[in-house]
Write a protein that holds these residues in place. Structure first.
Motif, PDB file in Angstrom:
ATOM      1  N   PHE A 254       0.808  -1.265   0.125  1.00 26.63           N
ATOM      2  CA  PHE A 254      -0.057   0.109   0.004  1.00 26.63           C
ATOM      3  C   PHE A 254       0.763   1.408  -0.161  1.00 26.63           C
ATOM      4  CE2 PHE A 254       0.855  -0.088   4.514  1.00 26.63           C
ATOM      5  CZ  PHE A 254       0.761   0.992   4.859  1.00 26.63           C
ATOM      6  N   GLU A 257       0.815   3.465  -3.287  1.00 22.96           N
ATOM      7  CA  GLU A 257       0.010   4.223  -3.515  1.00 22.96           C
ATOM      8  C   GLU A 257      -0.095   5.458  -2.600  1.00 22.96           C
ATOM      9  OE1 GLU A 257      -4.926   4.548  -4.181  1.00 22.96           O
ATOM     10  OE2 GLU A 257      -3.750   2.527  -4.201  1.00 22.96           O
ATOM     11  N   ARG A 258       0.063   5.059  -1.308  1.00 19.84           N
ATOM     12  CA  ARG A 258      -0.303   6.116  -0.318  1.00 19.84           C
ATOM     13  C   ARG A 258       1.013   7.069  -0.301  1.00 19.84           C
ATOM     14  NH1 ARG A 258      -3.124   9.263   2.869  1.00 19.84           N
ATOM     15  NH2 ARG A 258      -2.478   9.398   4.976  1.00 19.84           N
TER      16      ARG A 258
END
Length: 305
Positions: A254, A257-258
């Protein structure tokens, strides 16, 4: 015999093109497809033949796969031996132009991401670092250099601390918005700093001028992390210090994207290889476990004379 295996693997123009490209750059499958202008299934078949022959290696990074020429072994030696013949082929140069375009598009995508989050960057970093004060840890180890350069300086939080310890500081970042935010903060506090727009792999800094270079949580954003370490060596004086802080290898997908992460951290042996290849001697390695369960490595290395 290895040479028969290697020659058979290269007995196709597409595979010759792939070796020529991947000898220069480690690329993801999607990037290879973009450079070659072919379908993924066709590219995957050729990559498998070259990998099975030992002329390419596949490195998994989360759900992504990256291909490049192995760092050592007989396959690497063979590619090194034929490299000059490949580079003399004019028909292959178009691939290198396209590869450069793909890498530049990758950098611009990262830059756009950081442009949009510049004012929130310090808050976002806290999500990962928690109460661990990485900047203070780096400053404790920075000493009092003449010229200190923060590579990937972001909003200038670390650079402000370096400005109090060094005679002069330079901040380099590929995001114009990040640099603008850093410069604004320097002006508000009456500090002096030199801010330059540029990529860490191609620093807008002269050869052998810096006493200290810092790469703090920036390496995992780079298209070419090994190239970033090489250019850090270029700007340092002999005996100059590199402080490099980045995450150990992890599987937190993740974060791409973060936080715009390109790489899911780096194994210790990978960074050691990058440092040695760039002409550094590793002096100290410290490891910190963060509340997020990520492990952070802090390397202190000296540029060899």
């Amino acid at each position: 015999m290895d040479i028969l295996i290697f020659c058979k693997a290269l007995s196709d123009p597409t595979r010759i093109r792939l070796i020529h490209i991947l000898d220069r750059h480690e690329l993801s499958v999607n990037e290879i497809v973009a450079v070659m202008g072919m379908g993924q299934s066709r590219i995957s078949r050729h990559l498998k033949i070259l990998t099975d022959a030992g002329l390419l290696s596949c490195r998994r990074d989360g759900v992504w796969a990256f291909y490049g020429v192995p760092s050592e072994g007989s396959g690497r030696n063979f590619v090194t031996a034929v490299r000059e013949w490949l580079r003399q082929e004019p028909d292959l140069e178009a691939d290198m132009v396209r590869a450069a375009e793909v890498l530049e598009a990758r950098r611009k995508s990262t830059s756009r991401f950081f442009d949009t989050i510049a004012t929130d960057w310090d808050r976002l970093r806290l999500e990962i670092l928690g109460p661990f004060d990485l900047n203070a840890t780096l400053l404790d180890r920075a000493g009092k250099p003449g010229l200190a350069v923060d590579l990937g300086c972001g909003t200038g939080e670390l650079l402000r601390g370096l400005a109090a310890q060094a005679r002069s500081v330079i901040g380099v970042d590929y995001s114009m918005e990040m640099l603008a935010e850093a410069e604004r903060r320097f002006l508000e506090e009456g500090l002096e700093g030199d801010f330059r727009l540029g990529a860490i792999e191609h620093l807008p800094v002269g050869d052998g001028v810096a006493d200290l270079a810092v790469i703090s949580l920036a390496l995992h954003h780079l298209p070419d992390p090994e190239g970033g370490i090489r250019d850090a060596a270029r700007i340092l004086v002999p005996g100059g210090v590199l402080l490099l802080a980045d995450f150990d290898r992890h599987e937190k997908e993740f974060l791409r994207e973060r936080f715009g992460d390109r790489w899911l951290g780096f194994a210790e042996e990978t960074i050691r290889r990058f440092l040695d290849g760039a002409g550094f001697e590793l002096m100290e390695l410290e490891t910190f476990t963060l509340p997020s369960s990520l492990r952070l490595h802090l390397y202190r290395a000296i540029r060899r004379a």
